[in-house]
Design a protein around this motif. Structure first.
Motif, PDB file in Angstrom:
ATOM      1  N   HIS A 305       0.803  -1.223   0.000  1.00  0.00           N
ATOM      2  CA  HIS A 305       0.000   0.000   0.000  1.00  0.00           C
ATOM      3  C   HIS A 305       0.834   1.270   0.000  1.00  0.00           C
ATOM      4  O   HIS A 305       0.280   2.358  -0.155  1.00  0.00           O
ATOM      5  N   THR A 306       2.151   1.154   0.131  1.00  0.00           N
ATOM      6  CA  THR A 306       2.976   2.326  -0.148  1.00  0.00           C
ATOM      7  C   THR A 306       2.973   2.631  -1.644  1.00  0.00           C
ATOM      8  O   THR A 306       3.381   3.711  -2.060  1.00  0.00           O
ATOM      9  N   ILE A 307       2.514   1.685  -2.436  1.00  0.00           N
ATOM     10  CA  ILE A 307       2.297   1.898  -3.877  1.00  0.00           C
ATOM     11  C   ILE A 307       0.811   2.128  -4.152  1.00  0.00           C
ATOM     12  O   ILE A 307       0.429   3.141  -4.742  1.00  0.00           O
ATOM     13  N   HIS A 308      -0.037   1.214  -3.699  1.00  0.00           N
ATOM     14  CA  HIS A 308      -1.455   1.267  -4.071  1.00  0.00           C
ATOM     15  C   HIS A 308      -2.178   2.484  -3.514  1.00  0.00           C
ATOM     16  O   HIS A 308      -2.980   3.107  -4.216  1.00  0.00           O
ATOM     17  N   GLY A 516      12.334  -4.229  -6.362  1.00  0.00           N
ATOM     18  CA  GLY A 516      11.101  -4.975  -6.503  1.00  0.00           C
ATOM     19  C   GLY A 516      10.245  -4.876  -5.257  1.00  0.00           C
ATOM     20  O   GLY A 516      10.509  -4.072  -4.347  1.00  0.00           O
ATOM     21  N   ARG A 517       9.235  -5.724  -5.190  1.00  0.00           N
ATOM     22  CA  ARG A 517       8.325  -5.754  -4.042  1.00  0.00           C
ATOM     23  C   ARG A 517       8.574  -7.012  -3.231  1.00  0.00           C
ATOM     24  O   ARG A 517       9.100  -7.995  -3.728  1.00  0.00           O
ATOM     25  N   MET A 518       8.193  -6.947  -1.974  1.00  0.00           N
ATOM     26  CA  MET A 518       8.056  -8.152  -1.180  1.00  0.00           C
ATOM     27  C   MET A 518       6.567  -8.401  -1.019  1.00  0.00           C
ATOM     28  O   MET A 518       5.733  -7.608  -1.438  1.00  0.00           O
ATOM     29  N   ALA A 528      14.686  -3.564   2.497  1.00  0.00           N
ATOM     30  CA  ALA A 528      14.508  -2.248   1.880  1.00  0.00           C
ATOM     31  C   ALA A 528      13.973  -2.489   0.478  1.00  0.00           C
ATOM     32  O   ALA A 528      14.685  -2.970  -0.401  1.00  0.00           O
ATOM     33  N   ILE A 529      12.707  -2.188   0.288  1.00  0.00           N
ATOM     34  CA  ILE A 529      12.022  -2.561  -0.943  1.00  0.00           C
ATOM     35  C   ILE A 529      11.526  -1.325  -1.687  1.00  0.00           C
ATOM     36  O   ILE A 529      11.549  -0.210  -1.163  1.00  0.00           O
ATOM     37  N   HIS A 530      11.087  -1.559  -2.920  1.00  0.00           N
ATOM     38  CA  HIS A 530      10.562  -0.491  -3.778  1.00  0.00           C
ATOM     39  C   HIS A 530      11.622   0.590  -4.010  1.00  0.00           C
ATOM     40  O   HIS A 530      11.289   1.764  -4.183  1.00  0.00           O
ATOM     41  N   VAL A 531      12.916   0.227  -3.985  1.00  0.00           N
ATOM     42  CA  VAL A 531      13.968   1.229  -4.148  1.00  0.00           C
ATOM     43  C   VAL A 531      13.722   2.005  -5.440  1.00  0.00           C
ATOM     44  O   VAL A 531      13.546   1.413  -6.517  1.00  0.00           O
ATOM     45  N   THR A 532      13.666   3.307  -5.312  1.00  0.00           N
ATOM     46  CA  THR A 532      13.354   4.164  -6.458  1.00  0.00           C
ATOM     47  C   THR A 532      14.318   5.333  -6.488  1.00  0.00           C
ATOM     48  O   THR A 532      14.706   5.826  -5.428  1.00  0.00           O
ATOM     49  N   PRO A 533      14.772   5.788  -7.660  1.00  0.00           N
ATOM     50  CA  PRO A 533      14.433   5.278  -8.988  1.00  0.00           C
ATOM     51  C   PRO A 533      14.891   3.828  -9.165  1.00  0.00           C
ATOM     52  O   PRO A 533      15.896   3.418  -8.598  1.00  0.00           O
ATOM     53  N   GLU A 534      14.131   3.093  -9.958  1.00  0.00           N
ATOM     54  CA  GLU A 534      14.487   1.703 -10.202  1.00  0.00           C
ATOM     55  C   GLU A 534      15.725   1.625 -11.081  1.00  0.00           C
ATOM     56  O   GLU A 534      16.106   2.588 -11.761  1.00  0.00           O
ATOM     57  N   CYS A 535      16.368   0.469 -11.086  1.00  0.00           N
ATOM     58  CA  CYS A 535      17.642   0.329 -11.788  1.00  0.00           C
ATOM     59  C   CYS A 535      17.527   0.613 -13.276  1.00  0.00           C
ATOM     60  O   CYS A 535      18.404   1.275 -13.859  1.00  0.00           O
ATOM     61  N   LEU A 536      16.454   0.134 -13.912  1.00  0.00           N
ATOM     62  CA  LEU A 536      16.300   0.362 -15.351  1.00  0.00           C
ATOM     63  C   LEU A 536      16.092   1.835 -15.657  1.00  0.00           C
ATOM     64  O   LEU A 536      16.384   2.295 -16.759  1.00  0.00           O
ATOM     65  N   GLY A 537      15.638   2.604 -14.706  1.00  0.00           N
ATOM     66  CA  GLY A 537      15.484   4.043 -14.876  1.00  0.00           C
ATOM     67  C   GLY A 537      16.703   4.829 -14.442  1.00  0.00           C
ATOM     68  O   GLY A 537      16.617   6.052 -14.245  1.00  0.00           O
ATOM     69  N   GLY A 538      17.841   4.156 -14.262  1.00  0.00           N
ATOM     70  CA  GLY A 538      19.069   4.834 -13.869  1.00  0.00           C
ATOM     71  C   GLY A 538      19.268   4.937 -12.377  1.00  0.00           C
ATOM     72  O   GLY A 538      20.127   5.694 -11.912  1.00  0.00           O
ATOM     73  N   GLY A 539      18.516   4.182 -11.610  1.00  0.00           N
ATOM     74  CA  GLY A 539      18.634   4.234 -10.160  1.00  0.00           C
ATOM     75  C   GLY A 539      20.009   3.792  -9.678  1.00  0.00           C
ATOM     76  O   GLY A 539      20.612   2.885 -10.250  1.00  0.00           O
ATOM     77  N   PRO A 540      20.513   4.421  -8.616  1.00  0.00           N
ATOM     78  CA  PRO A 540      21.877   4.134  -8.146  1.00  0.00           C
ATOM     79  C   PRO A 540      22.074   2.719  -7.624  1.00  0.00           C
ATOM     80  O   PRO A 540      23.210   2.268  -7.513  1.00  0.00           O
ATOM     81  N   LEU A 541      21.002   1.988  -7.306  1.00  0.00           N
ATOM     82  CA  LEU A 541      21.170   0.599  -6.892  1.00  0.00           C
ATOM     83  C   LEU A 541      21.872  -0.202  -7.982  1.00  0.00           C
ATOM     84  O   LEU A 541      22.548  -1.197  -7.700  1.00  0.00           O
ATOM     85  N   GLY A 542      21.728   0.240  -9.236  1.00  0.00           N
ATOM     86  CA  GLY A 542      22.382  -0.433 -10.347  1.00  0.00           C
ATOM     87  C   GLY A 542      23.894  -0.291 -10.329  1.00  0.00           C
ATOM     88  O   GLY A 542      24.592  -0.995 -11.077  1.00  0.00           O
ATOM     89  N   ALA A 596       5.129   2.845 -19.983  1.00  0.00           N
ATOM     90  CA  ALA A 596       4.477   4.062 -19.490  1.00  0.00           C
ATOM     91  C   ALA A 596       4.473   4.194 -17.980  1.00  0.00           C
ATOM     92  O   ALA A 596       4.179   5.270 -17.452  1.00  0.00           O
ATOM     93  N   VAL A 597       4.802   3.126 -17.257  1.00  0.00           N
ATOM     94  CA  VAL A 597       4.581   3.099 -15.815  1.00  0.00           C
ATOM     95  C   VAL A 597       5.443   4.125 -15.084  1.00  0.00           C
ATOM     96  O   VAL A 597       6.587   4.391 -15.451  1.00  0.00           O
ATOM     97  N   THR A 598       4.866   4.713 -14.045  1.00  0.00           N
ATOM     98  CA  THR A 598       5.598   5.640 -13.188  1.00  0.00           C
ATOM     99  C   THR A 598       6.368   4.864 -12.124  1.00  0.00           C
ATOM    100  O   THR A 598       6.246   3.645 -12.003  1.00  0.00           O
ATOM    101  N   GLY A 599       7.149   5.573 -11.328  1.00  0.00           N
ATOM    102  CA  GLY A 599       7.918   4.944 -10.275  1.00  0.00           C
ATOM    103  C   GLY A 599       7.052   4.469  -9.128  1.00  0.00           C
ATOM    104  O   GLY A 599       5.872   4.836  -9.000  1.00  0.00           O
ATOM    105  N   ALA A 600       7.657   3.676  -8.247  1.00  0.00           N
ATOM    106  CA  ALA A 600       6.908   3.103  -7.132  1.00  0.00           C
ATOM    107  C   ALA A 600       6.319   4.179  -6.234  1.00  0.00           C
ATOM    108  O   ALA A 600       5.173   4.064  -5.779  1.00  0.00           O
TER     109      ALA A 600
END
Length: 611
Positions: A305-308, A516-518, A528-542, A596-600
């Protein structure tokens, strides 16, 4: 008691942030609504198509143009235990509305997939996007403009958020959400978790695992742990979209049927044809959203629900973010211990006082907005102190009485002045790896700070393979990357939970960090979940590499790679081959969603204007 300053400050901030989008939404909603039945705008040919298959009585009522017509939108299918009970509901609803001189039509069905079935499977990559498909399906069901109100039949993870987003796109219509209830209690959740860990260690076989799972998930109704499905039901009640006390009554019982009848009858009372017009656009306002957030935090509810909730609020023109979750969590105490935050299930929670006790103590402590509009009528949230029960005399009808103000089991639910912990169950993490959320309510204090070398994986299967070889038998921060919505639809990674639990039980310091999600039942291992920006979007976790020291500090709210800043910034992000994510099990049909999806933190929404 007046609402506490901390709750008021966050509410005021949301109102200010949402001023333009909320005003625009309400203006659009008001322009869509008008006095009289919606079908009054239809030409004769349109209307004839709309009632062609009706019986004689219903057809005459719809021809007249002045009788109430209630839409039924259902997520029924008979594979999902939570939704199988809905098979009976349309007939119950139609009879109840017909007895009051109106008509109820089954407007449409929406898809409903089960994360429990698809967990760890390819189909899970459709799960998050199914929410938006459900919202669109809801809009199609209502697009015929035949209806004066709608009843929404749904329970599980993406289904209720999708139904609510769709309902808010028809914000001029009154809406009541009708749950099916949890299955009766089976094998205890802690015992189920124990068998899963034994299987992960190779100490029991598949036969023992399947028998355990079958005893846990054994009949009609929602799974009994406090994951996303049951968090959904809590939210609908906290936001005034259920009838009071409706959330956790078991399926196929007289009280469950009586509540369904009462919901149908109430829907006929709150249309624009009567004196209690209650469009959903006016129920779901900033205060209702904050009430939902407070309920989520006080119960240790689902991380999903931090997303929904972000996407649901945005559908009503309301902008919330993870800072709102975090700040409210500092003010809202944890009042419930329901698995995975404790050993009780939702049936035990309900018997101990449940949502009615919870709402009462939150109101008494000034932690909820009392003066809100709800489907229950005048009185705002005060009506939700009442519990549902069957009338005496065998009438089969439901009535309400004041719920007990004392918990029947303080190990399951407590008053606000004697909480399990002074803060809620969620925390925002920030740092050089981005922004993330962590569910702390099920994590013991000694496990909330982990500093250890990273082991990086680009798939959950690669992590499971490393576990089997013993490569992870050490202090480790498991990093699972390229699991965000753009990469593969952001599947839940709950399949990893038993293995991570095994490592922690061996005495290792262990944590998970992922874009990702748990599961909504995120458990005892810090994640630590929903790390944003996501890796495919250039997020530093990558940029994280094997051996980097990662510090996850849920007490301070930080998530850091302890790497020289210049070196870290200079690293390139190497994207693995993600083409397999775009084909098989229907994934090829969802390419437009991934693009088209936005970030978490923006709700992982694929809808333009809802982010």
């Amino acid at each position: 008691m007046p609402v506490q300053d901390a709750i008021r400050r966050v509410t005021d901030r949301i109102i200010e942030r949402s001023a333009h989008s909320r005003a625009q939404y309400l203006e659009q909603t008001r322009s869509a609504g008008h006095k009289g039945p919606r079908r009054g705008t239809l030409a004769c040919g349109n209307l004839a198509h709309g009632f062609a298959a009706c019986g004689a009585v219903d057809k005459e009522r719809l021809k007249g143009g002045t009788d109430i017509n209630v839409a039924i939108v259902s997520a029924y299918n008979d594979m999902l235990s939570a939704h199988q009970p809905f098979e009976r509901f349309p007939a119950i609803i139609k009879e109840a509305v017909r007895n009051l001189g109106g008509v109820a039509q089954f407007a449409g069905g929406v898809p409903a997939m089960c994360d429990g079935v698809t967990q760890g499977q390819t189909g899970m990559e459709l799960s998050l996007f199914s929410r938006d498909v459900i919202a669109m399906s809801t809009a199609i069901a209502l697009s015929h403009n035949m209806f004066d109100a709608a009843l929404y039949l749904g329970v599980c993870d993406k289904i209720v958020p999708g139904l609510l987003i769709g309902a808010l796109s028809f914000g001029h219509l009154p809406a009541i959400f009708v749950p099916a209830g949890p299955m009766t209690s089976g094998l205890s959740n802690p015992e189920k978790a124990r068998i899963r860990q034994l299987y992960a260690e190779g100490k029991v076989g598949r036969d023992a695992l399947l028998e355990s799972e079958s005893q846990s998930y054994h009949g009609p109704g929602t799974c009994t742990f406090y994951g996303t499905a049951n968090s959904n039901q809590m939210l609908m009640e906290m936001m005034g979209l259920h009838l009071p006390g409706a959330s956790f009554i078991n399926p196929n019982t007289p009280l469950r049927d009586a509540l369904t009848v009462a919901a149908a009858e109430r829907a006929t009372k709150i249309t624009a044809l009567g004196d209690e017009y209650t469009p959903i656009a006016e129920v779901v306002d900033e205060k209702a959203v904050v009430n939902g957030l407070v309920g989520l935090l006080a119960t240790g509810g689902s991380t999903n629900h931090t997303i929904h909730l972000v996407a649901m609020a945005a559908a009503a023109g309301i902008r919330i973010d993870w800072q709102d979750f975090n700040d409210l969590s500092q003010a809202v105490p944890l009042l419930c211990r329901v698995y995975p935050n404790g050993i009780a299930d939702v049936n035990h929670f309900h018997a101990a006082g449940g949502i009615q006790f919870l709402i009462s103590t939150l109101l008494d402590a000034g932690l909820l907005h009392k003066n809100v509009k709800t489907v229950a009528g005048p009185g705002g949230m005060e009506a939700y102190r009442m519990e549902a029960f069957l009338e005496e005399g065998g009438t089969g009808r439901v009535t309400w009485r004041p719920a007990p103000r004392v918990s029947a089991d303080p190990e399951v639910v407590r008053p606000a002045d004697n909480p399990f912990q002074p803060t809620g169950g969620l925390r925002l993490l920030t740092g050089n790896l981005g922004r993330a959320v962590i569910k702390t309510s099920a994590v013991k204090p000694q496990h909330r700070i982990v500093e250890a070398p990273a082991k990086v994986f680009d798939s959950q299967d690669a992590m499971l393979a490393a576990f089997k070889t013993g490569e992870l038998n050490r202090d480790v921060v498991v990093v699972v990357r390229f699991q965000g919505p753009k990469s593969n639809g952001m599947p839940e990674l709950h399949k990893l939970t038993p293995q991570l639990g095994v490592l922690q039980d061996k005495g290792f310091k262990v944590a998970l960090v992922t874009d990702g999600r748990m599961s909504g039942a995120s458990g005892k291992v810090p994640a630590a979940i929903h790390v944003t920006p996501e890796c495919l979007g250039g997020g530093p976790l990558g940029r994280v590499r094997d051996g980097d020291i990662i510090r996850l500090d849920a007490e301070a709210g930080t998530l850091e790679a302890l790497v020289d800043p210049a070196e870290f910034a200079a690293r390139e992000i190497t994207v693995p081959d993600l083409t397999p994510n775009g084909w098989g099990m229907g994934r090829n049909l969802f390419g437009a969603f991934r693009a088209a999806v936005t970030g978490a933190e923006q709700g992982a929404s694929s809808f333009e204007g809802i982010a």
